[in-house]
Every structure is written in structure tokens, then in C-alpha cells.
Design an enzyme around this catalytic site. Structure first.
Site, PDB file in Angstrom:
ATOM      1  N   GLY A 233     -22.013  57.633 -39.470  1.00 13.81           N
ATOM      2  CA  GLY A 233     -21.404  56.365 -39.353  1.00 13.81           C
ATOM      3  C   GLY A 233     -19.985  56.427 -39.840  1.00 13.81           C
ATOM      4  O   GLY A 233     -19.511  57.550 -40.520  1.00 13.81           O
TER       5      GLY A 233
ATOM      6  N   GLY B  94     -18.140  53.549 -40.141  1.00  8.02           N
ATOM      7  CA  GLY B  94     -17.836  51.855 -40.376  1.00  8.02           C
ATOM      8  C   GLY B  94     -16.750  51.900 -41.588  1.00  8.02           C
ATOM      9  O   GLY B  94     -15.837  53.054 -41.594  1.00  8.02           O
ATOM     10  N   THR B  95     -16.512  50.759 -42.319  1.00  4.05           N
ATOM     11  CA  THR B  95     -15.691  50.757 -43.244  1.00  4.05           C
ATOM     12  C   THR B  95     -15.745  51.919 -44.088  1.00  4.05           C
ATOM     13  O   THR B  95     -14.616  52.595 -44.461  1.00  4.05           O
ATOM     14  CB  THR B  95     -16.030  49.426 -44.229  1.00  4.05           C
ATOM     15  N   VAL B  96     -16.837  52.359 -44.750  1.00  9.62           N
ATOM     16  CA  VAL B  96     -17.103  53.233 -45.665  1.00  9.62           C
ATOM     17  C   VAL B  96     -16.844  54.788 -44.931  1.00  9.62           C
ATOM     18  O   VAL B  96     -16.097  55.547 -45.591  1.00  9.62           O
ATOM     19  CB  VAL B  96     -18.397  53.315 -46.499  1.00  9.62           C
TER      20      VAL B  96
ATOM     21  N   GLU C  85     -23.567  58.724 -56.272  1.00 11.83           N
ATOM     22  CA  GLU C  85     -22.561  57.962 -57.286  1.00 11.83           C
ATOM     23  C   GLU C  85     -22.180  56.786 -56.696  1.00 11.83           C
ATOM     24  O   GLU C  85     -22.061  55.674 -57.530  1.00 11.83           O
ATOM     25  CB  GLU C  85     -21.219  59.076 -57.305  1.00 11.83           C
TER      26      GLU C  85
ATOM     27  N   GLY D 136     -15.677  48.175 -51.571  1.00  8.63           N
ATOM     28  CA  GLY D 136     -14.596  48.316 -50.871  1.00  8.63           C
ATOM     29  C   GLY D 136     -14.553  49.809 -50.272  1.00  8.63           C
ATOM     30  O   GLY D 136     -15.140  50.682 -50.817  1.00  8.63           O
TER      31      GLY D 136
ATOM     32  N   LYS E 271     -29.787  48.188 -58.032  1.00 13.39           N
ATOM     33  CA  LYS E 271     -28.854  48.900 -58.657  1.00 13.39           C
ATOM     34  C   LYS E 271     -29.123  49.271 -59.988  1.00 13.39           C
ATOM     35  O   LYS E 271     -29.218  50.255 -60.493  1.00 13.39           O
ATOM     36  CB  LYS E 271     -27.376  48.354 -58.664  1.00 13.39           C
TER      37      LYS E 271
ATOM     38  N   SER F 225     -15.063  55.463 -42.372  1.00 13.49           N
ATOM     39  CA  SER F 225     -13.657  55.782 -42.146  1.00 13.49           C
ATOM     40  C   SER F 225     -12.669  56.094 -43.461  1.00 13.49           C
ATOM     41  O   SER F 225     -12.057  56.676 -43.417  1.00 13.49           O
ATOM     42  CB  SER F 225     -13.308  54.406 -41.453  1.00 13.49           C
TER      43      SER F 225
ATOM     44  N   ASP G 173     -29.790  42.747 -54.611  1.00 12.07           N
ATOM     45  CA  ASP G 173     -28.783  43.893 -54.694  1.00 12.07           C
ATOM     46  C   ASP G 173     -28.792  44.394 -56.184  1.00 12.07           C
ATOM     47  O   ASP G 173     -28.708  45.675 -56.511  1.00 12.07           O
ATOM     48  CB  ASP G 173     -27.476  43.653 -54.043  1.00 12.07           C
TER      49      ASP G 173
END
Lengths: 406, 406
Positions: free
Chosen positions: A10, A12-14, A130, A303, A206, A16, A202
Site C-alpha cells: 500500500g 496511500g497516505t500512510v 502501535e 494523519g 480501539k 507514503s 471505530d
């Protein structure tokens, strides 16, 4: 210096973010961890897609996940694809092939985490995650390293940035739920389909992971009583505020004897409480334990970069194990046989909001009135008493956090 | 299960806490760390002194430190004596004899920490000291494990519970410095001789350790510009509060290029800042880093049990290294050649308090008046301008945190 070879699934955002941070921090990592990381292969869904950031030289892009899984050089696989079913299969295969795995996939972990951890232990590889709870806050490592010597009594979290953003906007700007949600979507803090975040799903996922690390017992998210924030209205927030409280979407797990009592839903905290100050997309986790008393950890809940940092901190731990031939120890090695119960079934105090004071004889702890609504904080009520009161209120009762009696 | 044999030096508040917590958490430690800890010898100054809590069976009390140092079974020495010179000698001897050492001795660490760490590395033993900064908050392990993959820009701490208690009492109850100090002493939060705490010396020592973990560069506490809280008066606190600020004894280290800028002293924070909420003996550390942005860690800064928990978390890490034949890695492996400078020498904004508005032409950012005093927030002033203004004020200028321009 030892080289450890990585595969990434992958981009995507994470994904990259992981590539960027790995490059940016290479010198520090080599000095402190005494290891050079070589990212050999990255698997993506669409090879042809335009990407802004070039991959490091020596890194190959592929659209075939098996290229990563079959590469015998690759010792660690970082999974950032985000789907549940595909990720489960791929992680299993990677573990079977003797590769350690790092993932941030909280939805997968909530359902399959304990089984995958067990599988990794049997195959003597690491399985770390984590980044799956509270993004950049290093809460799981704190629980498994620094609080392993303590006995935890309760863990309370604001662990969904989207929901906290919406509640903060409703409370500070007086927005309706719908307007606050629209604003969050506009700013990229909420998905086009916000169900998982606003319905508390969600948060429940968690909490399951947090409970595993805190009490040695994962929760089955499907068996939790979960309330979302989509029924919270600005009248309730205004009333709470007037009475000295803030409304937060809380995840709570409290151990009492051999039972864990859980709560996922909107609840009131005194405005002076540390968690009440947590605004916007920030996350926070409060741990109450025997030796430490109260410790609180706050930071970014999501983020690209915070998530990538948590993934890399896993990577450093895995690298240490690889170099010591010590892989296969569980990320959370604490296990307990505990039953579970819902805090919603306990007597507790509530915020009641109605157009007019309800005609019941209650020892109200505090009340407030406004032009067009009445609000009060109840004494401790049984679930039957609460249900009776609910019928006389125009808005859903909201519990006062930690008012329940065990 | 593997057994690791321990020696303990000192059985005061912290030492007794270690013994108790080790017993209380034995089962959890055996399950998670897969190790049994045997406390073989405890060295104390006075054998005959009455002690409330019995030692575990199999533990011998001695008044001869050499009994611990010469015992070849003992693999880990926990030092809780608290003196500097004796502790230095004893720790060196223990390291020379191949024993790993855990200490909470921040005064020793601030002056001799880097040398002792180097010595331990050469002798292939561990040297850990999580408890030396912010008591129960696991900040050093967070910095060395979870933030090792990030670049830290600034660390800001409220790391002296005594000073924070005094400032909180002055601000919330309107006490004078002397009355607040007396109250802290009465409650056991301040020593009979409070110099180290109220003069900022303890804070400077801890900042040195934090800087080591954050930037790879220990500070020489003797070379820091340090201001205490003993000159802060309630008029300043009242004026700060009226202008929307709280006064805290802050420790700040900020990296800019190849320089660390430091500050230890009372300074103003906006009341809405997370650190401004930290009340009483609580501690807090705010880390600003590239990937994570802002993370904040709060908890108890002192006390037998929090300190003991930090010591035991070190012990679990040491045990893991012993079992992997991997001792001798530094607790902080990050090293940088950086210069240091004082934030006090930078242009910054101040709170000025005087009996009457000083006759200077300044673009005051905010002002307030009370019956008998005037107060204002200055624009950014050079040190020369600040010195000139100081002459016209009846109370010392207090800097506004983070107002300095680099």
C-alpha cells in the site's frame, strides 16, 4: 552495519508517510538502532497511478502482492492497505513465510488480532500494531513496556478524532450535528461515509485493543454496547456546558475483580477534567493504575506522519528482535481470563434535557433553564429509573462519566 | 523460567516502594517478561532501624554495600540511596563488576550520567534511569523507543512538583510565596531545605537528561541560566491570571539548526495551553516533533510508587537484555554535536508589573490595572530594552513562553 530488508503493502497516505519518514530519519535510525533499513518492494493496486514523491533508489514498485510475499530477502512486511479481508489473508501468508508484520489496521485487529498474534508467536515472527490506536500517541508501547509493572484499574480514551472534532465544533461554535459533520467532511477529518466514526464502531474496535494491553483481555467489539454521537444535539451540549460539563465520545474499560466493565458512547466529564480539554481531532488516553495513579497521554490521533511514526517505532522494535534472534514474543504478552459487562447496566447519574422540567420527584443535583429548554443532572439512577425518566425527556439521557457505582 | 538476581541499595521511601511493587506484580511480570526476579540482598545504612514492611523471604539485609557488590549472583543493582558521591562510587564499582545498574539519582545523572553510560557500554552492562525525570511518567522510554523515529524540535516540561505545587497554591488560593512554601512543607511536598526545588536546580538537572534523549546532547546544568520561583510574588500571579496567563516553572530546550536554546525559570503560558492546566505536584512534558506535532505526557512527578514503577520498567528492559545476551546498549543511543545557548538572551515578550504604569512608550499588547498595581504584556523586546524596562518595574519581568524570536 546490519541491513534489514522491508516490503511495503500500500502506498496511500500512510504508506507514503512511511516511505518519507524512513528516508528522513535514516541517519538517526542507523545511529540509535544500529541498523540500515532497505525498502526493497512496494506493492500497490494501480501501477500507473501518478505519485508525487519518488521512491528511494533500489525500491521496486509492483502490483502483485506475491512479489513481496515471495521475496525471501524481505524480513518485515508493513501493511498499510486498510482493507480487512485482503489484509487478513496477506498478513497470514507473510507470517507463514517467516516474515514479521507491522500493521495499523484496527478493524482487522479488533476481530482477528489475538489469532494473528498467536499465529505470529508460533511462527517465531513479530506482529506489531502501535499505530492502530490513537495514531501517533505511543500508548500500546507505554502499556506493554512501562506499565507492565503496574496494575491498571481503568483506561479512558478519546480515541476518535472525527467524533471529537464534531463534538468540539458543536459545543464551541454552536453548530448542529449535521453542520459540524459537514464541516469535518469539508476539512478531510470525516469520511464521505462517516458511519464507523460517528456510530462509535471505530472507538469500540480501539477499546478492544486497549483492553488487551491493559487487562490482558481483548473485547469482542460486536458484543459491546456502543452508542454513537449521531443522536447528540446542540441543546444537550449547551446544557452540559451551562452545568459545568463537556460531552465527549468516551471509550472506557474498568476492571473490578475478574470483570471488565465497558462503555463506548457520549458522556459528560467535568469541564475541569484533563480529558475535557481535548479539542478537535486530538486524541487522549487516561490510565488509572495502582502505582502511578493517573497518567494522561495526548497527541494526534490520525494523519500520515503520526501513523507512520508509530509504524517505524514498531519497526525499530522488530529490528532489535531480528538482530537478537528473539522474534515471536507477543506485542502484548499479558493474558487474563476475565468476564465482561456493560457500564450501561449499572446505576449512574445522567444529564436530562427536556423542553420543560419533567414532572418527577428527583433529587436533582443541578439544574439549568434556558429560553426554550430545561436541563438537570440526576442523582444515581437504576436502569429502570433511567428508562422511566427518559420517557419524560425530549432528548436522550447522557450518562455522567465515572458516576456509576460498582 | 529464568531467574534474575537483584541487589538493592537503600530502603528509604523509593527502595521500600521497589520491594513492595516487585512483590505485588510478581505474577504479571513472570507472565509477560518470562522472568522471575529474586531480590537477594538489600544494603541499608542502619540495620537496627525499625521497618514496617517485612522483606521477602530469601532476602538478606546488610549494612555493608560490598556484600551486594561482591555477590557474584547479583546481576542487577538498583540504587535508591540518593546521595551523589557515594552513589557515583558504588555505581562505578557495580558496573566494573559486570552488574547492570538502575538508578533514579537525577543529581548524579545530570553531572556524571554520560560518563557512567559510557562506562556501562564498555563493560557490556545496562545503565538505566527512567525514574530520574518526571517520576512515574515514562518519558525517557517514550523518547528513546517511540520518538527515536522522529525529529524533536522542542521539549517543554513542568518537571518539579514542589515548585508547581507552590505556584498553584499562590495562584488559586492567593497565598504569598512563603505561605505556599510552608504549606508544601507541611504536606511533605517540599523538603525542609527547598533550595534545589525552588531555585530551579532540580529542574535544570532534569532538563539536561531530557535534552540528551531529545537532541542527543546532555546539557551541563552548571552552564545553564536558571531562575527559581522564590522571587515570584502573588501580585505577578494575579496580574498574569487577569491577562489570561498562568505562571509555571518551565524547562525548555529547543533545537534550531546545530544549537540547543534552553530556558529554566518561571514563565507565562496562555491559560488555554495544556501545560497551564497542570496543577499541584503533577508533572507534564510536551514534545514538539516533526512527524507527531505535539504530544503531551502527564502524571505524578514523584512519590514512592510512581518512582518504583519506573525503576521496575527499567528492570524489565534490563532483564530482556540479560536473557538475550544484549546488555551494554545505551539507554539513550542518540548523540549529536550541538552548541547551546540561552533563551534568556533572545528577544522576547514579558509580563511587566509595577505599582503604576511605567512612563515608557511601548506598544503594550495587553494591560490590566488593579487597586494597587498595574500590569502589561510587552511586545518583543531585546535584552537591552528589557533591562531598561525592568528598572521602571517594581517586580521582576517574567517572560512569555515561546514568544522569543530565533
Amino acid at each position: 552495519m546490519r541491513t534489514i530488508t522491508l516490503g511495503l503493502l500500500g502506498l496511500g497516505t500512510v504508506g507514503s508517510g512511511v516511505v518519507k519518514l524512513l528516508q528522513a530519519q535514516q541517519a538517526k535510525l542507523e545511529q540509535t538502532a544500529q541498523v540500515h533499513f532497505h525498502l526493497k518492494r512496494v506493492a500497490v493496486a494501480h501501477l500507473a497511478k501518478h505519485r508525487n514523491d519518488p521512491l528511494p533508489s533500489g525500491t521496486t514498485l509492483t502490483d502483485n502482492i506475491d512479489d513481496v510475499l515471495n521475496d525471501q530477502d524481505i524480513q518485515v512486511v508493513i501493511e498499510t492497505m486498510g482493507t480487512v479481508n485482503l489484509a487478513r489473508d496477506v498478513i497470514k501468508k507473510a507470517i507463514y513465510r517467516g516474515k514479521s508484520v507491522i500493521t495499523a489496521n484496527k478493524d482487522l485487529l479488533a476481530t482477528d488480532g489475538p489469532q494473528l498474534a498467536e499465529l505470529a508467536r508460533f511462527r517465531h515472527v513479530d506482529f506489531m500494531y502501535e499505530a492502530s490506536v490513537a495514531g501517533g500517541i505511543p500508548i500500546l508501547r507505554v502499556l506493554s513496556n512501562s506499565l507492565v509493572t503496574d496494575q491498571i484499574n481503568q483506561i479512558t480514551g478519546i480515541i476518535n478524532g472525527t467524533a471529537n472534532y464534531i463534538l468540539t465544533a458543536m459545543s464551541s461554535a454552536g453548530l448542529s450535528y449535521q453542520d459540524a459533520l459537514a464541516e469535518a467532511q469539508e476539512k478531510g477529518y470525516a469520511e464521505p461515509d462517516p458511519t464507523n466514526d460517528v456510530k462509535g464502531i471505530d472507538t469500540a474496535n480501539k477499546l478492544s485493543i486497549l483492553s488487551q494491553f491493559s487487562f490482558g483481555r481483548a473485547l469482542d467489539p460486536h458484543q459491546l454496547t456502543v452508542t454513537g454521537i449521531d443522536q447528540v444535539c446542540k441543546q444537550q451540549l449547551a446544557a452540559a456546558s451551562q452545568l459545568g460539563y463537556a460531552v465527549k465520545l468516551l471509550a472506557i474499560a474498568r476492571r473490578k475483580g475478574d470483570c471488565i466493565f465497558t462503555f463506548v458512547g457520549p458522556a459528560l466529564l467535568p469541564q475541569t477534567a484533563q480529558l475535557a480539554q481535548i479539542a478537535g481531532v486530538q486524541n487522549a488516553i487516561e490510565v488509572n493504575s495502582n502505582a502511578l495513579g493517573t497518567t494522561v497521554y495526548t497527541g494526534p490521533g490520525a494523519g500520515a506522519e503520526p501513523t507512520a511514526n508509530s509504524i517505524l517505532s514498531d519497526l525499530v522494535a522488530v529490528a532489535d528482535h531480528i538482530m537478537n534472534f528473539d522474534c515471536g514474543k507477543e506485542f502484548n504478552g499479558y493474558h487474563n481470563h476475565l468476564t465482561t459487562n456493560s457500564i450501561n447496566d449499572l446505576p449512574q447519574a445522567y444529564l436530562a434535557v427536556a423542553k420543560q422540567a419533567p414532572p418527577v420527584d428527583l433529587a436533582w443535583q443541578k439544574t439549568s433553564t434556558n429560553n426554550d429548554r430545561w436541563a438537570g443532572i440526576t442523582p444515581t439512577l437504576s436502569t429502570t429509573e433511567a428508562a422511566a425518566l427518559q420517557k419524560q425527556c425530549d432528548y436522550p439521557l447522557l450518562p455522567i462519566a465515572n458516576s456509576w457505582s460498582l
